[in-house]
Write an enzyme that holds these catalytic residues in place. Structure first.
Site, short mmCIF file in Angstrom:
data_model
loop_
_atom_site.label_atom_id
_atom_site.label_comp_id
_atom_site.label_asym_id
_atom_site.label_seq_id
_atom_site.Cartn_x
_atom_site.Cartn_y
_atom_site.Cartn_z
N SER A 74 3.30 -2.12 10.28
CA SER A 74 4.76 -2.17 10.48
C SER A 74 5.38 -3.51 10.13
O SER A 74 6.34 -3.95 10.76
CB SER A 74 5.12 -1.75 11.91
OG SER A 74 4.71 -0.41 12.15
N ASN A 114 0.87 -1.18 0.00
CA ASN A 114 0.00 0.00 0.00
C ASN A 114 0.90 1.23 0.00
O ASN A 114 1.47 1.57 1.02
CB ASN A 114 -0.88 -0.05 1.26
CG ASN A 114 -1.69 1.22 1.46
OD1 ASN A 114 -1.78 2.05 0.55
ND2 ASN A 114 -2.29 1.37 2.64
N HIS A 151 -9.53 1.14 4.96
CA HIS A 151 -8.23 1.34 5.63
C HIS A 151 -8.42 2.31 6.79
O HIS A 151 -9.23 3.24 6.71
CB HIS A 151 -7.22 1.89 4.63
CG HIS A 151 -5.84 1.93 5.19
ND1 HIS A 151 -5.41 2.96 6.00
CD2 HIS A 151 -4.82 1.06 5.11
CE1 HIS A 151 -4.17 2.71 6.38
NE2 HIS A 151 -3.78 1.56 5.86
N GLY A 203 2.36 2.26 10.70
CA GLY A 203 3.33 3.34 10.51
C GLY A 203 4.08 3.73 11.77
O GLY A 203 4.73 4.76 11.82
N GLU A 207 -5.54 -4.86 10.69
CA GLU A 207 -4.51 -3.85 10.91
C GLU A 207 -4.81 -3.09 12.20
O GLU A 207 -5.62 -2.14 12.18
CB GLU A 207 -4.48 -2.86 9.74
CG GLU A 207 -4.16 -3.50 8.42
CD GLU A 207 -3.55 -2.49 7.45
OE1 GLU A 207 -2.42 -2.73 7.01
OE2 GLU A 207 -4.19 -1.47 7.16
N LYS A 251 0.18 4.26 -0.34
CA LYS A 251 -0.45 5.47 0.23
C LYS A 251 -0.21 6.66 -0.71
O LYS A 251 -0.13 6.47 -1.92
CB LYS A 251 0.05 5.71 1.65
CG LYS A 251 -0.11 4.45 2.52
CD LYS A 251 0.05 4.67 3.98
CE LYS A 251 -0.11 3.33 4.69
NZ LYS A 251 -0.11 3.46 6.15
N GLU A 274 -6.81 4.79 7.73
CA GLU A 274 -6.67 6.21 7.39
C GLU A 274 -7.93 6.73 6.71
O GLU A 274 -8.30 7.90 6.89
CB GLU A 274 -5.42 6.42 6.52
CG GLU A 274 -4.15 6.28 7.38
CD GLU A 274 -2.96 5.66 6.68
OE1 GLU A 274 -2.87 5.71 5.44
OE2 GLU A 274 -2.09 5.11 7.41
P1 PGA Z 1 2.76 0.28 7.62
O1 PGA Z 1 1.30 0.52 6.97
O2 PGA Z 1 3.28 -1.02 7.06
O3 PGA Z 1 3.57 1.47 7.20
O4 PGA Z 1 2.55 0.20 9.10
C1 PGA Z 1 0.42 -0.54 6.79
C2 PGA Z 1 -0.88 -0.03 6.20
O5 PGA Z 1 -1.29 1.08 6.53
O6 PGA Z 1 -1.52 -0.72 5.38
#
Ligand code: PGA
Length: 254
Positions: A216, A9, A99, A177, A171, A11, A101
């Site tokens: 992460s 992803n 997601h 992140g 998640e 982003k 976000e």
């Molecule tokens: P990350 O993001 O691996 O940077 O923690 C995962 C995601 O948001 O799908």
């Protein structure tokens, strides 16, 4: 037998020119036997989908294309939005829906997410449907309650056949992140819980549904996460932006 799926992803990162390089480099790092074992998906921003699609099709790559979001309507007066049909036309196979976000930064509700999940299926694609608890919910011991309600709302009205192909991404919001991953045991336990929830409502389809862990994930922790019986892959943010690093995540057994 569920095939592993590892999705990057990106982003809001990468121009269409960056995307061309990233897809080419990733393909160079992976070989046919990797693709036999793992379905590899990249989810660039909308503006890079066409370039990524062109590289994939021209070079006959086995990398698959995903999108990060979509609207639930086919078309209409929704300024700035992209419809599932537009994505399907670009050979997009997967769409991330719900997601954290999108839920927490853009205010998407469970009802919006359910409409999107259905719209993605109607356009012939597969949702990567994300669920996960906030840190405060985890600390209060409410992870299962939160995941149960998100799963039930997001999958409401789906058929068994749709759930067969569904991809769920667990998640935990506090792990995205942040560099703090859930322990493999904790991640595995929640993914088992999600499969049990699916079995309660959709029977055998739950055995076919793939469940990814996200938050992460990196080359150092992916193998322990993938060793869990109910984890069928990973949704990878930060570690998907560098093709070498992402290739190491994909080849988690090496
Ligand atoms: P990350 O993001 O691996 O940077 O923690 C995962 C995601 O948001 O799908």
């Amino acid at each position: 037998m569920r095939k592993d799926l590892i999705a990057g992803n990106w982003k809001m990162n990468a121009t269409h020119l960056d995307a061309i390089q990233m897809v080419q480099k990733l393909s160079y790092r992976l070989n046919d036997s990797d693709f036999d074992r793992v379905e590899v998906v990249v989810c660039p921003p909308y503006t890079a989908l066409r370039s990524a699609q062109t590289v994939i099709e021209t070079d006959h790559l086995r990398i698959k294309l995903g999108a990060q979001n979509c609207h639930y309507a086919d078309s209409g007066a929704f300024t700035g939005a992209i419809s599932p049909g537009m994505l399907a036309k670009l050979s997009v196979r997967y769409v991330i829906v719900g997601h954290s976000e999108r839920r927490h930064v853009f205010g998407e509700t469970d009802a919006d997410i359910n409409r999107k999940v259905k719209a993605v299926y109607e356009a012939g694609m597969i949702p990567i449907f994300a669920v996960g608890e906030l840190e405060a919910e985890r600390d209060a011991g409410r992870t299962e309650e939160r995941v149960r309600s998100q799963f039930a709302a997001g999958t409401s009205g789906l058929t068994q056949e749709q759930v067969n192909s569904l991809v769920v991404a667990y998640e935990p919001v506090w792990a995205i992140g942040t560099g703090n991953t859930a322990t493999p045991d904790d991640a595995g336990a929640v993914c088992t819980f999600i499969r049990e929830l699916a079995a309660d409502s959709y029977g055998d389809a739950a055995d076919h549904m793939r469940i990814l862990y996200g938050g992460s994930v990196n080359p150092g922790n992916v193998a322990a996460i993938m060793a869990k019986a109910d984890i069928d892959g990973a949704l990878v943010g930060g570690a998907s932006l560098d093709p070498d690093t992402f290739a190491s995540v994909v080849r988690y057994w090496v």
